[in-house]
Design a protein around this motif. Sequence first.
Motif, short mmCIF file in Angstrom:
data_model
loop_
_atom_site.label_atom_id
_atom_site.label_comp_id
_atom_site.label_asym_id
_atom_site.label_seq_id
_atom_site.Cartn_x
_atom_site.Cartn_y
_atom_site.Cartn_z
N ARG A 104 0.84 -1.33 0.01
CA ARG A 104 0.05 -0.06 0.07
C ARG A 104 0.73 1.25 0.00
NH1 ARG A 104 -5.09 0.36 1.03
NH2 ARG A 104 -5.00 2.45 2.04
N TYR B 9 -3.68 4.60 -7.79
CA TYR B 9 -4.81 4.52 -6.97
C TYR B 9 -5.75 3.49 -7.69
CZ TYR B 9 -3.03 8.71 -4.95
OH TYR B 9 -2.29 9.56 -4.08
N VAL B 10 -5.48 3.05 -8.79
CA VAL B 10 -6.30 1.99 -9.33
C VAL B 10 -5.88 0.50 -8.78
CG1 VAL B 10 -6.90 0.74 -11.54
CG2 VAL B 10 -6.64 2.99 -11.43
N THR C 243 -7.31 -0.13 -5.58
CA THR C 243 -8.53 -0.43 -5.29
C THR C 243 -8.86 -2.00 -5.51
OG1 THR C 243 -8.94 -0.01 -7.71
CG2 THR C 243 -9.54 1.88 -6.10
N ARG C 244 -7.84 -2.46 -6.30
CA ARG C 244 -7.54 -3.99 -6.47
C ARG C 244 -7.28 -4.77 -5.24
NH1 ARG C 244 -5.33 -3.14 -12.16
NH2 ARG C 244 -7.42 -2.65 -13.36
N ARG D 229 -10.31 -5.26 0.49
CA ARG D 229 -10.94 -4.29 1.19
C ARG D 229 -10.20 -4.26 2.76
NH1 ARG D 229 -17.33 -3.19 0.70
NH2 ARG D 229 -17.20 -2.62 -1.09
N SER E 160 -7.04 -2.08 3.94
CA SER E 160 -7.01 -0.65 4.47
C SER E 160 -7.16 -0.30 6.21
CB SER E 160 -8.13 0.09 3.94
OG SER E 160 -8.26 1.39 4.42
#
Length: 89
Positions: free
Chosen positions: A24, A33-34, A37-38, A41, A44
């Motif tokens: 990250r 940023y793409v 998103t992959r 979840r 984060s």
Amino acid sequence: MSSKSTYTRNARVQKTIDKYAEIRKKMKEEGDYVGLTRLPRDASPTRQVNMCALTGRTKGYYRKFKISRNMLRKLALEGKIPGMRKASW
């Protein structure tokens, strides 16, 4: 007291956060940023929930003490937190 599943879910989320922390960080520095998103979840850090160490309560949590407001008040009234007492004026 919170259910056991809440504690185990929070531990699983923390494990995932630790696993993807370097990836990250690298993606953020590159501006990818793409790619962010992959990722899962639960990678984060905002997905982790702060819980009271004594009761498991998630709301009214004080980071400094790592306990909820209810337990903070109770312990302060019992004199178990050094330097803290109930205000009176």
